[in-house]
Design a protein around this motif. Structure first.
Motif, PDB file in Angstrom:
ATOM      1  N   ASP A 106     -10.293  -2.170  -9.662  1.00  0.00           N
ATOM      2  CA  ASP A 106     -10.185  -1.256 -10.145  1.00  0.00           C
ATOM      3  C   ASP A 106      -9.998  -0.073  -9.832  1.00  0.00           C
ATOM      4  O   ASP A 106     -10.745   0.954 -10.323  1.00  0.00           O
ATOM      5  N   LYS A 107     -10.215   0.053  -9.098  1.00  0.00           N
ATOM      6  CA  LYS A 107      -9.963   1.694  -7.162  1.00  0.00           C
ATOM      7  C   LYS A 107      -8.680   1.670  -6.820  1.00  0.00           C
ATOM      8  O   LYS A 107      -7.779   0.771  -6.364  1.00  0.00           O
ATOM      9  N   TYR A 108      -8.374   2.896  -6.661  1.00  0.00           N
ATOM     10  CA  TYR A 108      -7.084   3.461  -5.626  1.00  0.00           C
ATOM     11  C   TYR A 108      -7.710   3.416  -4.730  1.00  0.00           C
ATOM     12  O   TYR A 108      -8.858   2.654  -4.218  1.00  0.00           O
ATOM     13  N   GLY A 109      -6.137   2.432  -3.640  1.00  0.00           N
ATOM     14  CA  GLY A 109      -6.481   2.607  -2.949  1.00  0.00           C
ATOM     15  C   GLY A 109      -5.261   2.578  -2.122  1.00  0.00           C
ATOM     16  O   GLY A 109      -4.395   3.158  -2.094  1.00  0.00           O
ATOM     17  N   LEU A 110      -4.903   2.817  -0.798  1.00  0.00           N
ATOM     18  CA  LEU A 110      -3.771   3.358   0.041  1.00  0.00           C
ATOM     19  C   LEU A 110      -3.297   2.271   1.014  1.00  0.00           C
ATOM     20  O   LEU A 110      -4.153   1.725   1.604  1.00  0.00           O
ATOM     21  N   ARG A 111      -1.884   1.428   1.366  1.00  0.00           N
ATOM     22  CA  ARG A 111      -1.589   0.463   2.136  1.00  0.00           C
ATOM     23  C   ARG A 111      -0.658   1.296   2.893  1.00  0.00           C
ATOM     24  O   ARG A 111       0.685   2.409   2.333  1.00  0.00           O
ATOM     25  N   LEU A 112      -1.046   1.610   4.290  1.00  0.00           N
ATOM     26  CA  LEU A 112      -0.130   2.113   5.267  1.00  0.00           C
ATOM     27  C   LEU A 112       0.828   1.590   5.431  1.00  0.00           C
ATOM     28  O   LEU A 112       1.038   0.405   5.746  1.00  0.00           O
ATOM     29  N   ILE A 113       2.424   2.929   5.351  1.00  0.00           N
ATOM     30  CA  ILE A 113       3.525   2.336   5.406  1.00  0.00           C
ATOM     31  C   ILE A 113       3.561   2.058   6.869  1.00  0.00           C
ATOM     32  O   ILE A 113       4.400   1.554   7.836  1.00  0.00           O
ATOM     33  N   ASP A 114       3.489   3.229   7.193  1.00  0.00           N
ATOM     34  CA  ASP A 114       3.687   4.039   9.041  1.00  0.00           C
ATOM     35  C   ASP A 114       2.973   4.672   9.675  1.00  0.00           C
ATOM     36  O   ASP A 114       2.190   5.693   8.834  1.00  0.00           O
ATOM     37  N   VAL A 115       2.683   4.847  10.756  1.00  0.00           N
ATOM     38  CA  VAL A 115       1.026   6.352  11.074  1.00  0.00           C
ATOM     39  C   VAL A 115       2.593   6.798  12.464  1.00  0.00           C
ATOM     40  O   VAL A 115       2.928   6.270  13.158  1.00  0.00           O
ATOM     41  N   VAL A 116       2.585   7.808  11.769  1.00  0.00           N
ATOM     42  CA  VAL A 116       2.650   8.854  12.987  1.00  0.00           C
ATOM     43  C   VAL A 116       2.381   8.775  14.600  1.00  0.00           C
ATOM     44  O   VAL A 116       1.301   8.648  14.743  1.00  0.00           O
ATOM     45  N   ASP A 117       3.507   8.707  15.633  1.00  0.00           N
ATOM     46  CA  ASP A 117       3.023   8.291  16.518  1.00  0.00           C
ATOM     47  C   ASP A 117       1.835   8.599  17.124  1.00  0.00           C
ATOM     48  O   ASP A 117       1.114   8.394  18.214  1.00  0.00           O
ATOM     49  N   SER A 118       2.257  10.494  17.480  1.00  0.00           N
ATOM     50  CA  SER A 118       0.698  10.965  18.312  1.00  0.00           C
ATOM     51  C   SER A 118      -0.815  10.799  16.937  1.00  0.00           C
ATOM     52  O   SER A 118      -1.392  11.816  17.926  1.00  0.00           O
ATOM     53  N   LEU A 152      -1.703  15.357   9.448  1.00  0.00           N
ATOM     54  CA  LEU A 152      -0.912  14.111   9.513  1.00  0.00           C
ATOM     55  C   LEU A 152      -1.138  12.748  10.294  1.00  0.00           C
ATOM     56  O   LEU A 152      -0.878  12.922  11.109  1.00  0.00           O
ATOM     57  N   MET A 153      -1.410  11.464   9.595  1.00  0.00           N
ATOM     58  CA  MET A 153      -1.676  10.892  10.176  1.00  0.00           C
ATOM     59  C   MET A 153      -0.861   9.258   9.966  1.00  0.00           C
ATOM     60  O   MET A 153      -0.064   8.879  10.903  1.00  0.00           O
ATOM     61  N   GLY A 154      -0.220   9.477   8.544  1.00  0.00           N
ATOM     62  CA  GLY A 154       1.013   8.469   8.905  1.00  0.00           C
ATOM     63  C   GLY A 154       1.422   8.362   7.617  1.00  0.00           C
ATOM     64  O   GLY A 154       1.139   9.220   6.484  1.00  0.00           O
ATOM     65  N   HIS A 155       2.259   7.608   6.440  1.00  0.00           N
ATOM     66  CA  HIS A 155       2.015   7.588   4.918  1.00  0.00           C
ATOM     67  C   HIS A 155       2.308   6.150   4.274  1.00  0.00           C
ATOM     68  O   HIS A 155       2.157   5.541   5.240  1.00  0.00           O
ATOM     69  N   ALA A 156       2.260   6.078   2.982  1.00  0.00           N
ATOM     70  CA  ALA A 156       1.183   4.834   2.377  1.00  0.00           C
ATOM     71  C   ALA A 156       1.898   5.191   0.861  1.00  0.00           C
ATOM     72  O   ALA A 156       2.006   6.197   0.636  1.00  0.00           O
ATOM     73  N   GLU A 157       1.822   3.650   0.320  1.00  0.00           N
ATOM     74  CA  GLU A 157       0.975   3.646  -0.848  1.00  0.00           C
ATOM     75  C   GLU A 157       0.043   3.576  -1.552  1.00  0.00           C
ATOM     76  O   GLU A 157      -0.480   2.816  -1.142  1.00  0.00           O
ATOM     77  N   VAL A 158       0.532   3.907  -2.857  1.00  0.00           N
ATOM     78  CA  VAL A 158      -0.796   4.016  -4.062  1.00  0.00           C
ATOM     79  C   VAL A 158      -0.879   1.866  -4.590  1.00  0.00           C
ATOM     80  O   VAL A 158       0.335   1.814  -4.634  1.00  0.00           O
ATOM     81  N   VAL A 159      -1.962   1.198  -3.721  1.00  0.00           N
ATOM     82  CA  VAL A 159      -2.198   0.230  -4.583  1.00  0.00           C
ATOM     83  C   VAL A 159      -3.552   0.200  -5.025  1.00  0.00           C
ATOM     84  O   VAL A 159      -4.441   1.603  -5.283  1.00  0.00           O
ATOM     85  N   PRO A 190       7.326   7.853   0.122  1.00  0.00           N
ATOM     86  CA  PRO A 190       5.510   7.317   0.501  1.00  0.00           C
ATOM     87  C   PRO A 190       5.179   8.643   0.160  1.00  0.00           C
ATOM     88  O   PRO A 190       5.760  10.310   0.809  1.00  0.00           O
ATOM     89  N   LEU A 191       3.572   8.840   0.182  1.00  0.00           N
ATOM     90  CA  LEU A 191       2.791   9.865  -0.047  1.00  0.00           C
ATOM     91  C   LEU A 191       2.135  10.184   1.410  1.00  0.00           C
ATOM     92  O   LEU A 191       2.305   8.880   2.503  1.00  0.00           O
ATOM     93  N   ASP A 192       1.985  11.513   2.091  1.00  0.00           N
ATOM     94  CA  ASP A 192       1.232  11.895   3.204  1.00  0.00           C
ATOM     95  C   ASP A 192      -0.409  11.424   3.379  1.00  0.00           C
ATOM     96  O   ASP A 192      -0.674  11.611   2.128  1.00  0.00           O
TER      97      ASP A 192
END
Length: 122
Positions: A103-115, A92-99, A83-85
């Motif tokens: 035809d544009k890059y986006g991100l899918r959040l995998i987790d969000v840092v509690d704080s 740091l807000m969380g981690h995601a993967e590229v989608v 996962p990417l930061d």
């Protein structure tokens, strides 16, 4: 004339607790503070922030970077598929993967840092 001063004294027998009204004695003297009125946070929702998806990083010496040229490869600190930061204004807000979306890059959040968003919108 008497110069002796009189001292008032009393004994426990002089106190009569039957005169006190103690029926509300069990309730705390200081009750819960009055609830603060809920604030309208819609103003903050309009403030622009910069969201960055950080693929990876690497700390190298400036001399090594100066030697790099076209076709050079610099190995980064993340593994393939990791996962990417996601950073908001550098934090740091969380981690995601590229989608890819339309035809544009986006991100899918995998987790969000509690704080990261603690207290926002409450």
């Amino acid at each position: 004339m008497s110069t002796a001063s009189e001292t008032a004294t009393f004994s426990g027998d002089d106190l009569n607790f039957d005169d006190f009204q103690l029926e509300d004695f069990d309730t705390p003297a200081l009750s819960q503070p009055a609830a603060m009125p809920e604030r309208d946070l819609s103003f903050f929702k309009k403030i622009p922030v910069t969201v960055t998806l950080e693929v990876a990083s690497k700390e190298i010496a400036l001399g090594d970077l100066m030697k790099a040229g076209e076709g050079s490869v610099i190995e980064l600190d993340k593994l393939n598929g990791e996962p990417l930061d996601v950073k908001v204004n550098g934090s740091l807000m969380g981690h995601a993967e590229v989608v890819v979306v339309n035809d544009k890059y986006g991100l899918r959040l995998i987790d969000v840092v509690d704080s990261a968003l603690a207290g926002v919108g409450q």
